[in-house]
Design a protein around this motif. Structure first.
Motif, PDB file in Angstrom:
ATOM      1  N   ALA A 101       0.831  -1.207   0.000  1.00 45.38           N
ATOM      2  CA  ALA A 101       0.000   0.000   0.000  1.00 45.38           C
ATOM      3  C   ALA A 101       0.863   1.253   0.000  1.00 45.38           C
ATOM      4  CB  ALA A 101      -0.925  -0.008   1.212  1.00 45.38           C
ATOM      5  N   LEU A 102       1.980   1.233   0.734  1.00 46.23           N
ATOM      6  CA  LEU A 102       2.887   2.379   0.741  1.00 46.23           C
ATOM      7  C   LEU A 102       3.486   2.608  -0.645  1.00 46.23           C
ATOM      8  CD1 LEU A 102       4.476   4.584   2.244  1.00 46.23           C
ATOM      9  CD2 LEU A 102       6.183   2.838   2.770  1.00 46.23           C
ATOM     10  N   LEU A 103       3.930   1.539  -1.286  1.00 50.93           N
ATOM     11  CA  LEU A 103       4.463   1.671  -2.649  1.00 50.93           C
ATOM     12  C   LEU A 103       3.400   2.181  -3.621  1.00 50.93           C
ATOM     13  CD1 LEU A 103       6.729  -1.467  -2.971  1.00 50.93           C
ATOM     14  CD2 LEU A 103       7.434   0.914  -2.985  1.00 50.93           C
ATOM     15  N   ALA A 104       2.175   1.704  -3.464  1.00 48.83           N
ATOM     16  CA  ALA A 104       1.089   2.180  -4.334  1.00 48.83           C
ATOM     17  C   ALA A 104       0.827   3.663  -4.111  1.00 48.83           C
ATOM     18  CB  ALA A 104      -0.168   1.366  -4.086  1.00 48.83           C
ATOM     19  N   CYS A 105       0.866   4.101  -2.857  1.00 46.80           N
ATOM     20  CA  CYS A 105       0.661   5.523  -2.569  1.00 46.80           C
ATOM     21  C   CYS A 105       1.772   6.381  -3.158  1.00 46.80           C
ATOM     22  CB  CYS A 105       0.590   5.746  -1.058  1.00 46.80           C
ATOM     23  SG  CYS A 105      -0.921   5.160  -0.301  1.00 46.80           S
ATOM     24  N   MET A 106       2.951   5.813  -3.295  1.00 44.21           N
ATOM     25  CA  MET A 106       4.072   6.571  -3.841  1.00 44.21           C
ATOM     26  C   MET A 106       4.082   6.581  -5.370  1.00 44.21           C
ATOM     27  SD  MET A 106       7.002   5.270  -1.202  1.00 44.21           S
ATOM     28  CE  MET A 106       8.347   6.142  -1.949  1.00 44.21           C
ATOM     29  N   ILE A 107       3.582   5.531  -6.015  1.00 50.49           N
ATOM     30  CA  ILE A 107       3.697   5.394  -7.463  1.00 50.49           C
ATOM     31  C   ILE A 107       2.412   5.779  -8.211  1.00 50.49           C
ATOM     32  CG2 ILE A 107       4.126   3.728  -9.325  1.00 50.49           C
ATOM     33  CD1 ILE A 107       6.608   4.482  -7.720  1.00 50.49           C
ATOM     34  N   LEU A 108       1.241   5.473  -7.660  1.00 53.99           N
ATOM     35  CA  LEU A 108      -0.008   5.672  -8.406  1.00 53.99           C
ATOM     36  C   LEU A 108      -0.336   7.110  -8.799  1.00 53.99           C
ATOM     37  CD1 LEU A 108      -2.421   2.999  -6.940  1.00 53.99           C
ATOM     38  CD2 LEU A 108      -1.281   3.039  -9.149  1.00 53.99           C
ATOM     39  N   PRO A 109       0.129   8.143  -8.075  1.00 57.38           N
ATOM     40  CA  PRO A 109      -0.137   9.489  -8.601  1.00 57.38           C
ATOM     41  C   PRO A 109       0.490   9.757  -9.962  1.00 57.38           C
ATOM     42  CG  PRO A 109       0.320   9.629  -6.272  1.00 57.38           C
ATOM     43  CD  PRO A 109       0.602   8.203  -6.688  1.00 57.38           C
ATOM     44  N   TYR A 110       1.436   8.925 -10.371  1.00 54.83           N
ATOM     45  CA  TYR A 110       2.074   9.093 -11.680  1.00 54.83           C
ATOM     46  C   TYR A 110       1.454   8.200 -12.741  1.00 54.83           C
ATOM     47  CZ  TYR A 110       5.604  11.858  -9.373  1.00 54.83           C
ATOM     48  OH  TYR A 110       6.240  12.834  -8.679  1.00 54.83           O
ATOM     49  N   ALA A 111       0.287   7.657 -12.508  1.00 54.72           N
ATOM     50  CA  ALA A 111      -0.365   6.773 -13.483  1.00 54.72           C
ATOM     51  C   ALA A 111      -0.752   7.517 -14.757  1.00 54.72           C
ATOM     52  CB  ALA A 111      -1.593   6.115 -12.866  1.00 54.72           C
ATOM     53  N   TRP A 112      -0.930   8.809 -14.708  1.00 52.48           N
ATOM     54  CA  TRP A 112      -1.291   9.584 -15.898  1.00 52.48           C
ATOM     55  C   TRP A 112      -0.198   9.538 -16.958  1.00 52.48           C
ATOM     56  CZ3 TRP A 112       1.952  13.407 -17.445  1.00 52.48           C
ATOM     57  CH2 TRP A 112       2.857  13.883 -16.502  1.00 52.48           C
ATOM     58  N   VAL A 113       1.037   9.255 -16.567  1.00 53.63           N
ATOM     59  CA  VAL A 113       2.149   9.260 -17.509  1.00 53.63           C
ATOM     60  C   VAL A 113       1.969   8.186 -18.580  1.00 53.63           C
ATOM     61  CG1 VAL A 113       4.645   8.943 -17.722  1.00 53.63           C
ATOM     62  CG2 VAL A 113       3.723  10.213 -15.797  1.00 53.63           C
ATOM     63  N   VAL A 114       1.335   7.079 -18.225  1.00 54.70           N
ATOM     64  CA  VAL A 114       1.145   5.983 -19.175  1.00 54.70           C
ATOM     65  C   VAL A 114       0.275   6.422 -20.349  1.00 54.70           C
ATOM     66  CG1 VAL A 114       0.244   3.637 -19.423  1.00 54.70           C
ATOM     67  CG2 VAL A 114       1.456   4.295 -17.346  1.00 54.70           C
ATOM     68  N   ARG A 115      -0.696   7.282 -20.127  1.00 55.07           N
ATOM     69  CA  ARG A 115      -1.597   7.744 -21.191  1.00 55.07           C
ATOM     70  C   ARG A 115      -1.209   9.116 -21.741  1.00 55.07           C
ATOM     71  NH1 ARG A 115      -5.053   5.051 -23.851  1.00 55.07           N
ATOM     72  NH2 ARG A 115      -6.584   6.680 -23.731  1.00 55.07           N
ATOM     73  N   HIS A 116      -0.028   9.608 -21.410  1.00 55.76           N
ATOM     74  CA  HIS A 116       0.407  10.918 -21.894  1.00 55.76           C
ATOM     75  C   HIS A 116       0.636  10.846 -23.399  1.00 55.76           C
ATOM     76  CE1 HIS A 116       1.879  14.942 -21.455  1.00 55.76           C
ATOM     77  NE2 HIS A 116       3.076  14.632 -21.943  1.00 55.76           N
ATOM     78  N   GLU A 117       0.144  11.841 -24.136  1.00 50.68           N
ATOM     79  CA  GLU A 117       0.219  11.783 -25.598  1.00 50.68           C
ATOM     80  C   GLU A 117       1.638  11.938 -26.138  1.00 50.68           C
ATOM     81  OE1 GLU A 117      -1.165  15.676 -24.051  1.00 50.68           O
ATOM     82  OE2 GLU A 117      -2.267  13.834 -24.214  1.00 50.68           O
ATOM     83  N   ASP A 137       6.513   9.148 -25.984  1.00 54.77           N
ATOM     84  CA  ASP A 137       7.761   8.814 -26.669  1.00 54.77           C
ATOM     85  C   ASP A 137       8.836   9.880 -26.466  1.00 54.77           C
ATOM     86  OD1 ASP A 137       6.233  10.626 -28.109  1.00 54.77           O
ATOM     87  OD2 ASP A 137       6.958   9.940 -30.055  1.00 54.77           O
ATOM     88  N   ARG A 138       8.420  11.107 -26.199  1.00 52.14           N
ATOM     89  CA  ARG A 138       9.375  12.195 -25.981  1.00 52.14           C
ATOM     90  C   ARG A 138      10.004  12.127 -24.591  1.00 52.14           C
ATOM     91  NH1 ARG A 138       9.058  17.840 -24.309  1.00 52.14           N
ATOM     92  NH2 ARG A 138       6.955  17.382 -23.618  1.00 52.14           N
ATOM     93  N   ILE A 139       9.235  11.703 -23.586  1.00 53.17           N
ATOM     94  CA  ILE A 139       9.738  11.700 -22.220  1.00 53.17           C
ATOM     95  C   ILE A 139      10.152  10.319 -21.726  1.00 53.17           C
ATOM     96  CG2 ILE A 139       8.396  13.728 -21.582  1.00 53.17           C
ATOM     97  CD1 ILE A 139       6.447  11.870 -20.129  1.00 53.17           C
ATOM     98  N   LEU A 140       9.935   9.267 -22.525  1.00 54.79           N
ATOM     99  CA  LEU A 140      10.203   7.911 -22.066  1.00 54.79           C
ATOM    100  C   LEU A 140      11.659   7.662 -21.667  1.00 54.79           C
ATOM    101  CD1 LEU A 140       8.799   5.266 -21.468  1.00 54.79           C
ATOM    102  CD2 LEU A 140       9.328   4.526 -23.779  1.00 54.79           C
ATOM    103  N   PRO A 141      12.656   8.086 -22.438  1.00 58.02           N
ATOM    104  CA  PRO A 141      14.043   7.824 -22.001  1.00 58.02           C
ATOM    105  C   PRO A 141      14.368   8.464 -20.642  1.00 58.02           C
ATOM    106  CG  PRO A 141      14.010   8.456 -24.298  1.00 58.02           C
ATOM    107  CD  PRO A 141      12.623   8.674 -23.771  1.00 58.02           C
TER     108      PRO A 141
END
Length: 114
Positions: A12-28, A31-35
């Protein structure tokens, strides 16, 4: 708390730390920010606090990745220690970690669209 009983709160702690960045997966423009994203992944939960701490030390923003990784490691270490102390402290620290990650996620989003 036994180590077997600490698995769910640690997850749950790891999820609280990582899940706010879930929007990055659907960012249009993924490919520009992936590296840069792959190298930033360990420091993302403390993205914004690392920028502030780097500013205190006179560190340029682009060179403060090591500070973010150090803060993320410290946050995980303190979180695991607090998980062993009981559920009330675990919940309070998880909320603090989620708030920190959410503010960092907002700052990262603003940098991506800017």
């Amino acid at each position: 708390m036994k180590p077997a009983n600490a698995r769910l709160p640690a997850t749950a702690l790891l999820a609280c730390m990582i899940l706010p960045y879930a929007w990055v997966v659907r960012h249009e423009e993924l490919d520009r920010i992936l590296p840069a994203l792959i190298s930033m992944f360990p420091g993302m939960p403390t993205f914004y606090p690392a920028a502030i701490v780097g500013g205190w030390f006179g560190q340029p923003f682009h060179d403060s990745g090591w500070i973010a990784m150090l803060l993320t490691t410290a946050e995980l270490a303190v979180g695991i220690w607090l998980i062993r102390l009981g559920p009330k402290r675990t919940i309070a620290f998880s909320l603090l970690a989620m708030l920190t990650a959410a503010i960092g996620s907002l700052a990262f989003y603003q940098l991506c669209i800017f």
